[in-house]
Design an enzyme around this catalytic site. Structure first.
Site, short mmCIF file in Angstrom:
data_model
loop_
_atom_site.label_atom_id
_atom_site.label_comp_id
_atom_site.label_asym_id
_atom_site.label_seq_id
_atom_site.Cartn_x
_atom_site.Cartn_y
_atom_site.Cartn_z
N HIS A 1 0.87 -1.18 0.00
CA HIS A 1 0.00 0.00 0.00
C HIS A 1 0.91 1.22 0.00
CE1 HIS A 1 0.85 0.83 4.25
NE2 HIS A 1 0.89 -0.48 4.35
N GLY B 1 0.83 -3.99 15.70
CA GLY B 1 0.04 -3.34 14.65
C GLY B 1 -1.20 -4.14 14.30
N HIS C 1 12.33 -5.46 5.32
CA HIS C 1 11.27 -4.46 5.53
C HIS C 1 11.53 -3.61 6.78
CE1 HIS C 1 6.91 -3.39 4.95
NE2 HIS C 1 7.05 -3.05 6.22
N GLY D 1 4.20 1.75 10.62
CA GLY D 1 2.89 2.40 10.59
C GLY D 1 2.37 2.79 11.96
N ASN E 1 -5.69 23.38 9.68
CA ASN E 1 -5.01 22.89 8.48
C ASN E 1 -5.37 21.43 8.27
OD1 ASN E 1 -3.28 21.94 6.52
ND2 ASN E 1 -1.39 22.42 7.63
N THR E 2 -6.16 21.17 7.25
CA THR E 2 -6.51 19.78 6.95
C THR E 2 -6.11 19.46 5.51
OG1 THR E 2 -8.26 18.10 7.06
CG2 THR E 2 -8.90 20.27 6.25
N HIS F 1 12.56 0.34 7.44
CA HIS F 1 11.88 1.25 8.37
C HIS F 1 12.90 1.91 9.31
CE1 HIS F 1 7.67 0.97 7.55
NE2 HIS F 1 7.53 -0.30 7.88
N ASN G 1 0.75 6.84 15.06
CA ASN G 1 -0.20 7.07 16.15
C ASN G 1 0.36 8.21 17.02
OD1 ASN G 1 -1.63 6.83 18.73
ND2 ASN G 1 -2.48 4.96 17.88
FE LIG Z 1 5.82 -1.68 7.32
#
Ligand SMILES: [Fe+2]
Length: 588
Positions: A11, A170, A116, A293, A515-516, A120, A297
């Site tokens: 994604h 996650g 992966h 990801g 601000n969006t 990150h 948060n």
């Molecule tokens: Fe990832």
């Protein structure tokens, strides 16, 4: 030395270019293709990066890919997700990335594949400006790892330990997201936004779902999760445990949903704090780099800084998989040159396409849009926009290079007065059409933060929340718990936006602007002037500022609104309905 970084097939596919160690461009494919979270090979983003760097394909020294497809395939085959009997396994193809990079991008240069979570980790450490730091990466899953504990020092990253699938912080949060009727991938941040409305009465049950061991390992109670199904991520046992039924998408949000969101957020924060303590004990570093990801948060990030053991935290602004292409490129640069690409902190993400004023003028003329031309009149433009904002108008603000990452930071933003009581509902009705409980974020001049926010450092990427301490009433950007998610703006990285904030404050006494992101629901953030015009035409914003041009809504030709509405992009799920729903399974 030209190193291209690519993350794809999951994604938010993205591409970046490191040129002699300088990050000259980075963009996600969705901004060009107009399919939100576009998972395909980032062909258009790749073309853009080469163009921005002034190079062609033969100038590429190396392409760095953000994960190892063969390892990932091993995990996919060990935990297959075809329990629904789907015979289409063609997507399980470890050779696809290399084949398509050769065939569709035409790259003949060597390709290097990095793990992966190492990508990150590198995306955070090598862009943090820290010489040494502890590194925590947390997401749904990569190849096997779902979390890594690492140490960055002497220009190298040493992975100390990892948590492996199916145990995943996650995926825990994502399963609750799915239970609450939100889309996995997109909805995790809605759960975070919903949490302050609830009571943490399900915390004991959530603690049954996920447990952090003393050695830093995370354990999910797998009776409650189903990562093989393509329809849900949890089992019926979860419904029994929570004594609740899953919320149907788009159905009313009730007290129980708020309480579940609050409880999941509390347990997520507890787990991350425990992980940070474990990493601190292992490394004795004062600084922490975060990516993955889960690092998006921003409530948990603020809690980590406030209650955790580290003095300083750097969060990669594109912390999800989009930003991993940066990490892969940095790792390749190091491997090829023996040197870290940079010791500077990434201080802005204006790394996407820019459009010249003359080009915009030509397009406006062709489209018969009656814009007011402020070329060469910067101060007048800023003053006029500040006037409109001060009298309650909603303004689409399109300036300079597009942002890389999930946040609009004053290059492709929708702006409004945050003091107005009705502004949140007004913008939701006009353009965002999103859940009313979600607050908007503010931008504020960095120099004015101390007077209005409980924040003692810069926060240029909207990656943490803090308490609003201002005497001003700011209902449109203040959450129910009195917090906000600010972007601190300085004149060096975005001078025109800083000037607008100053002009707005001089008129109103308020140094904030709401601000969006500049998009409508289901659409990626706008990239080109035409995207902005189309979004503007399809919505009810009052003004659009396209570089040096101010366009009132009524200046659009009558036919334009129809064109805009008819050509808005299709949602991601429609566009890729024939693809397996990977997102249900491995979301981040
Ligand atoms: Fe990832």
């Amino acid at each position: 030395m030209n190193v291209v970084g690519v993350s794809a097939y999951f994604h938010d596919s993205s591409c970046c270019l490191l040129q002699d160690g300088k990050l000259v461009a980075a963009a996600s494919e969705e901004r060009f293709s107009r399919f939100k979270h576009d998972p395909r090979l980032p062909i258009q983003a790749f073309r853009y990066c080469l163009e921005e760097g002034g190079i062609d394909i033969t100038d590429i020294d190396c392409l760095a890919y953000y994960e190892q497809p063969t390892k990932k395939l091993a995990r996919q085959l060990t935990f297959p997700i075809f329990s629904n009997g789907d015979p289409n396994l063609s997507w399980l193809d470890a050779r696809k990335p290399e084949r398509e990079i050769r065939e569709l991008l035409g790259v003949e240069a060597p390709i290097r594949f990095y793990e992966h979570h190492l990508s990150h980790a590198a995306s955070s450490f090598y862009f943090s400006g820290f010489d040494e730091a502890a590194i925590l990466t947390v997401d749904g899953v990569g190849e096997w790892a779902t979390c890594t504990y690492a140490l960055g020092s002497d220009d190298h990253i040493r992975v100390l330990d990892e948590v492996r699938f199916p145990h995943s912080v996650g995926l825990f949060y994502s399963a609750i997201t799915a239970f609450l009727g939100f889309d996995v991938l997109d909805g995790e941040y809605k759960v975070m936004g919903l949490a302050p409305y609830g009571e943490p009465r399900f915390v004991p049950e959530m603690r049954q779902l996920i447990r952090l061991r003393e050695d830093g390992q995370v354990e999910l109670d797998l009776r409650f999760f189903d990562f093989r199904s393509m329809n849900a991520m949890y089992t019926s046992e979860l419904e029994e445990l929570l004594r609740a039924t899953p919320r149907a998408p788009e159905s009313p949000i009730e007290a129980v949903h708020k309480d579940l969101a609050k409880s999941a957020q509390v347990v997520l924060e507890e787990t991350l704090l425990g992980q940070a303590e474990h990493l601190f004990t292992s490394t004795r570093q004062q600084r922490l780099c975060l990516a993955g990801g889960v690092a998006l948060n921003c409530v948990a990030n603020a809690r980590l800084l406030r209650d955790g053991p580290f003095e300083e935290i750097f969060v990669q602004p594109a912390a999800g998989d989009a930003g991993s292409c940066l990490g892969a490129a940095a790792l390749a640069h190091l491997d090829l040159t023996g040197r870290r690409h940079s010791r500077d902190r990434l201080d802005h993400v204006y790394l996407g396409p820019d459009y010249a004023s003359d080009e915009i003028a030509y397009a406006l003329q062709k489209l018969e849009v009656l814009a007011i031309d402020f070329r060469g009149k910067d101060t007048e433009l800023v003053a006029t926009v500040a006037d409109h904002l001060a009298r309650g108008c909603v303004v689409g603000w399109f300036q300079g290079r597009a942002e890389f990452g999930p946040r609009s930071l004053g290059a492709r933003s929708i702006l409004a007065d945050p003091r107005a009581e009705h502004m949140r509902d007004h913008i939701n009705r006009l353009v965002k059409k999103r859940e009313g409980f979600r607050p908007f974020a503010p931008s504020i001049l960095a120099t004015r933060v101390g007077d209005h926010l409980d924040l003692d450092h810069r926060s240029p990427f909207m990656l943490e929340t803090c308490r609003v301490t201002s005497n001003l009433s700011l209902p449109a950007i203040t959450h129910v718990d009195g917090s906000c998610r600010p972007q601190t703006v300085d004149g060096q990285t975005n001078p025109r936006f800083a000037a607008l904030l100053e002009a707005f404050e001089s008129r109103t006494g308020c140094p904030f602007l709401l601000n969006t992101s500049f998009n409508v629901r289901g659409e990626p953030i706008v990239c080109s002037p035409l995207d902005a015009l189309r979004c503007f035409g399809a919505s009810g914003m009052d003004y659009l500022v396209l570089a040096d041009f101010l366009i009132p809504q009524e200046a659009l030709p009558e036919s334009f609104a129809r064109f805009a509405s008819a050509t808005m992009p299709r949602p991601w799920n429609d566009a890729f309905s024939r693809e397996p729903l990977h997102a249900v399974y491995t979301f981040i």
